[in-house]
Structures are given as C-alpha cells and as structure tokens.
Scaffold this motif. Structure first.
Motif, PDB file in Angstrom:
ATOM      1  N   ALA A 332       0.832  -1.201   0.000  1.00 56.00           N
ATOM      2  CA  ALA A 332       0.000   0.000   0.000  1.00 56.00           C
ATOM      3  C   ALA A 332       0.870   1.256   0.000  1.00 56.00           C
ATOM      4  CB  ALA A 332      -0.915  -0.007   1.221  1.00 56.00           C
ATOM      5  N   ASN A 349       3.108  -4.082  -5.791  1.00 58.79           N
ATOM      6  CA  ASN A 349       2.397  -4.268  -4.539  1.00 58.79           C
ATOM      7  C   ASN A 349       2.065  -5.744  -4.405  1.00 58.79           C
ATOM      8  OD1 ASN A 349       0.458  -4.566  -2.518  1.00 58.79           O
ATOM      9  ND2 ASN A 349      -0.853  -2.904  -3.218  1.00 58.79           N
ATOM     10  N   LEU A 354      -5.267  -1.471  -0.449  1.00 59.81           N
ATOM     11  CA  LEU A 354      -4.815  -0.132  -0.828  1.00 59.81           C
ATOM     12  C   LEU A 354      -5.169   0.915   0.227  1.00 59.81           C
ATOM     13  CD1 LEU A 354      -5.491  -0.159  -4.678  1.00 59.81           C
ATOM     14  CD2 LEU A 354      -3.412  -0.721  -3.427  1.00 59.81           C
TER      15      LEU A 354
END
Length: 493
Positions: A332, A349, A354
C-alpha cells in the motif's frame, strides 16, 4: 535439514536400530557407537549449532554411552546368571525404538533451519545496515516529546566477485524478533527459534561490483508487523541481478527494531485489535508515517550517492531509475509513493490492501505498476466464515462494507495497461519468508511456498528489468490469461 544434521540423524537411527536389534553384549560396541555419535554431535554443535528439534538424536548418544558404562561396571562385578528377556519385552523394546527413531527423523524435518534458494543472477551479494535519524520529524510513538524518528535500514547490492567473508545471518539480533513474532502471531516461541541459525547468501560490507558504473535502486517496505528483511527470498534475487535494494524497517509498526545502542522498540498497535486494526479510518492515517519514512530513506539514498562517508555508494546509485515494492501494508505504501513522489518510477504491490490517503485515479497511476494478490485475500464476504468474523470482533455487515471498499479501491489498478496477477491456492503470508519456517504452515494453508516464491521472483525481475533497465519483457506480455497456478490480466491503454 543441514548436511551435518542429516549425517547425525542417519547415524543415530542406525545406532538405535543396532543397539536394539543386535544388542551387543560387550561395552566396547556401546562405547564405540556412543563415541562416534559424540564426535558427530560436537562437530554439529560447533559448525551448525545445537537446536531443540535434534534433542531426540542427542539423547541417543547419551544412551549409548550410558549403556556402555553400565556394561563396563557390570562386567567388573561378579558375573550373575540372568534369565533371557521375554519375547514380548523384546518386541515392545523394538517397537519403542522404531517410534523413537521416527520422532528423531520427523522433528528436524518439521522444524528445519531453512535456507534460501540460490540466487540466479551473475552477481555476488553484499549487505550493509544503517541507522538513520530524521531530525525533521518528531516520533509520535514515544512518550517523551522532542524525540526524532529513527529507522533501521538494510541495503543489499551487487558485490564484487572478489568479495570474501562469512554469509551474513538472516537476523543479526534475532531474540527480539522471535519474541515479537511469538507475541503477535500467538504461536509457540520455539516455532521461531530456528531463525537464530538461518544464514543468507549476502556478505556483510562487501565491495560494490564494478561491472556497471551505476545500479538502479529499489525501495522495499515490509508488511504491518513485519521486518525489513522479511522478503529475503526476493531481495537476494534482485540484488544478484544488479539492483541495489533498500529495506526499510518502519519502527513501531514492525515486529521489532533493534538499534545500535541495543535498545529495542516493538510493534505499537495504538490500542487497536481485531477489526479495529483493519479499518480504513485507522490504517489510512497510519500509512502516512510509512510514506514519510520512504521519502526520508530515499533522501538518504540520494545523500549516499552524492557522498557516502564509507565510500561504498558514492556515484554508484542510478537515481534516474528508482522503483519500489512492498508486501501488504508496504505494498500500500508503494502505491502511495507512486502517487506522491515523482522519483518512484515503477512499483510492485504484493497482496496489499490499498490503504492510504490517496486513491488511484480512474484512468490509472500513469506509471508502471504490478499488483500481485493471493486468491484468499480476494475471497469476499460470501467466503468469510462466521467464526472468522467473530474472531475479528465484528459482524457480517461491517465485513461486507470492508470488502466493498477493498474492491472499489482495487478497481482502477490495471488502468493504463498495468498488470494484476492473482496466485491460486495462496495466502497472504505466501509473499514473505514466514512459511519457510516449517512445512506445517504449507500443509495447514494448502500453499506451495517455494513454487510461489519462484513465480514471484520471475515476474518481479521481468517487471523491473523492463521498466527500469529497458530489457524486453519475458513473461508479462506473453502469459496473459488464466493458468493453473495464476491468472494475469492487463488493463487497456
């Protein structure tokens, strides 16, 4: 198991079989067997180190020596007639010996001192650790006002082919990390004790390779309650292929941080547990500290490139080609850095929700991005059991809202021709070193961690090699679609 351990176990399994099946009557046989076992044990202790799963093996040596001593004293005494042992006792003894030998074999296999796969790149790996203080930021997690934010940072890099030295340990000061993992994961402390003996392929303070004038740099951000080298399986691979990898340990959000003066700081939950620790309102704010950590560390990397007091990195860091990758909360943080810092040119990621203050625009990040997800993370509320929800201390309605927001934040990740790779039969911690600790994790979670790591490394290298080094794609553009081990999708331009 390690090589001497394998020899030690095999010899002692043979020894217990010989002593119970053949049953030598003279003390010489017992003492010779015990003596050889003792020599092997001493070599093992000095070269590899003693550890608890080997205790049944160690006890066989003591039993052989004790049996020899007993026979010696018995032979020195007046001979006495002794009735032969009954058959059922012999069968029972051999059965117990077989079970004991099985335990002696299985325990070291279930709780190994794991090793990392051999890096495939052409470079030897070096590593160095720094303690950096951000005088411009006050530490919010300490009680005293005026404390500055301190971070431990470890850098891995392509080393000179002439570099020599012992392999660096996985954790230079393992005790606080073992204790922290025990407390946070609520698993027995002995499960993590093998971390004390794990080594890496890196050589501490090795010289930088002179093959290239400069090397691209990658920041690594660990997961919430993780630590800076929790993805050594991946970091070593990248360094061996010519990347300078900078691992950030986010103090008070890591499982532990050990500073040069030996003071230790542990994870600070700010009083949040269960679902409260997952809420976007809490985690979005907590992520602000991580983003500032990453920016500060990148500033320090620029300073090292301009004038490294140790001379290692001066003029050798390619600041025109900078990427970032992270696991979970670190993933994130990678997205937030892509949105907020122009120096980060490409990001990966690994299974990170997120979290963060900024959202990916509907038309995408405008920078190269790869999201890797575990299918378990994307299961949604319909596949979340009542017991799991109860354990989090919430209800199904709140979990449904959580997943609605999660998928809404994920929705634009592939926009602008970016990639999303979902691993089948995988779990959140498959993207770290954790499952290497014991095959029990893999069996309980149904994950093949070594194979998952291979895939992660293949696609991580392919991604950064293309977007930071300009090399042709080998996997990402050729393997779109559904596959037995994963699915890979790419958004529209």
């Amino acid at each position: 198991m390690r090589w001497i351990e394998i020899g030690l176990v095999l010899f002692h399994v043979w020894l217990i079989g010989w002593l119970t099946l053949v049953r030598p009557k003279s003390q010489r046989g017992w003492l010779i067997g015990g003596g050889i076992g003792a020599v092997l044990l001493v070599v093992h202790a000095f070269v590899e180190g003693l550890r608890w799963p080997m205790i049944p093996v160690y006890l066989i040596t003591l039993w052989a020596i004790a049996g020899g001593a007993k026979s010696f004293f018995r032979s020195a005494a007046k001979p006495s007639s002794k009735p032969p042992r009954r058959r059922w006792k012999t069968v029972l003894l051999r059965g117990v010996a077989a079970v004991y030998a099985s335990v002696a074999i299985v325990l070291p296999l279930l709780f190994p001192v794991f090793s990392f796969a051999e890096p495939t790149g052409p470079y030897t790996i070096g590593t160095v650790t720094y303690h950096w203080t951000d005088a411009a930021r006050e530490e919010k997690f300490t009680e005293a006002s005026g404390d500055s934010r301190e971070l431990m940072v470890q850098i891995w890099y392509p080393a000179s082919s002439e570099a020599t030295g012992k392999a660096a340990p996985y954790l230079s000061d393992p005790a606080p990390y073992i204790e922290g993992l025990h407390e946070l994961l609520q698993l027995p402390e002995f499960l993590f004790s093998g971390l004390k003996l794990v080594n890496t392929h890196a050589i501490a303070n090795a010289g930088l390779a002179d093959t290239e004038a400069k090397y691209p740099v990658l920041l690594f951000s660990h997961g919430f309650m993780g630590y800076k080298n929790q993805n050594t399986f991946q970091i070593e691979q990248l360094a061996s292929h010519g990347y300078i990898v900078v691992g950030i340990e986010h103090a008070y959000s890591s499982v532990a941080s050990v500073f040069p003066d030996q003071h230790v700081v542990k994870f600070d939950s700010e009083g949040k547990t269960g679902y409260d620790q997952m809420k976007y309102s809490f985690m979005d704010g907590r992520n602000r500290v991580w983003v500032e950590d990453a920016k500060f560390v990148l500033d320090q990397i620029e300073t090292l490139s301009a004038n490294d007091p140790g001379g290692l990195f001066t003029g050798r860091i390619d600041l025109e080609h900078v990427g970032m990758f992270g696991h979970s909360f670190g993933g994130a943080t990678t997205v937030q850095m892509l949105l907020d810092d122009s120096r980060i040119q490409a990001g990966l990621n690994m299974d990170g929700v997120l979290y963060g203050e900024k959202r990916i625009p509907a038309d995408g990040l405008k920078k190269p991005f790869l999201l890797m997800s575990a299918d378990d993370t994307l299961k949604g509320v319909d596949h979340t059991g009542d017991a799991e929800i109860a354990e989090l201390g919430t209800d199904r309605e709140e979990i449904a809202a959580y997943y609605d927001e999660l998928f809404a934040r994920y929705d634009p990740v592939t926009a602008g021709a970016n990639y999303w790779m979902t691993f089948k039969n995988s779990k959140h911690m498959s993207f770290s070193d954790l499952y290497l600790l014991t095959p029990l994790f893999e069996w309980m979670e149904g994950a093949d961690v070594r194979r998952t790591h291979e895939l992660i490394n293949e696609y991580t290298l392919d991604f950064f090699d293309h977007y930071l080094k300009g090399e042709p794609l080998q996997y990402l553009d050729r393997n779109l679609g559904d596959h037995p081990e994963y699915t890979l999708q790419q958004g529209a331009e």
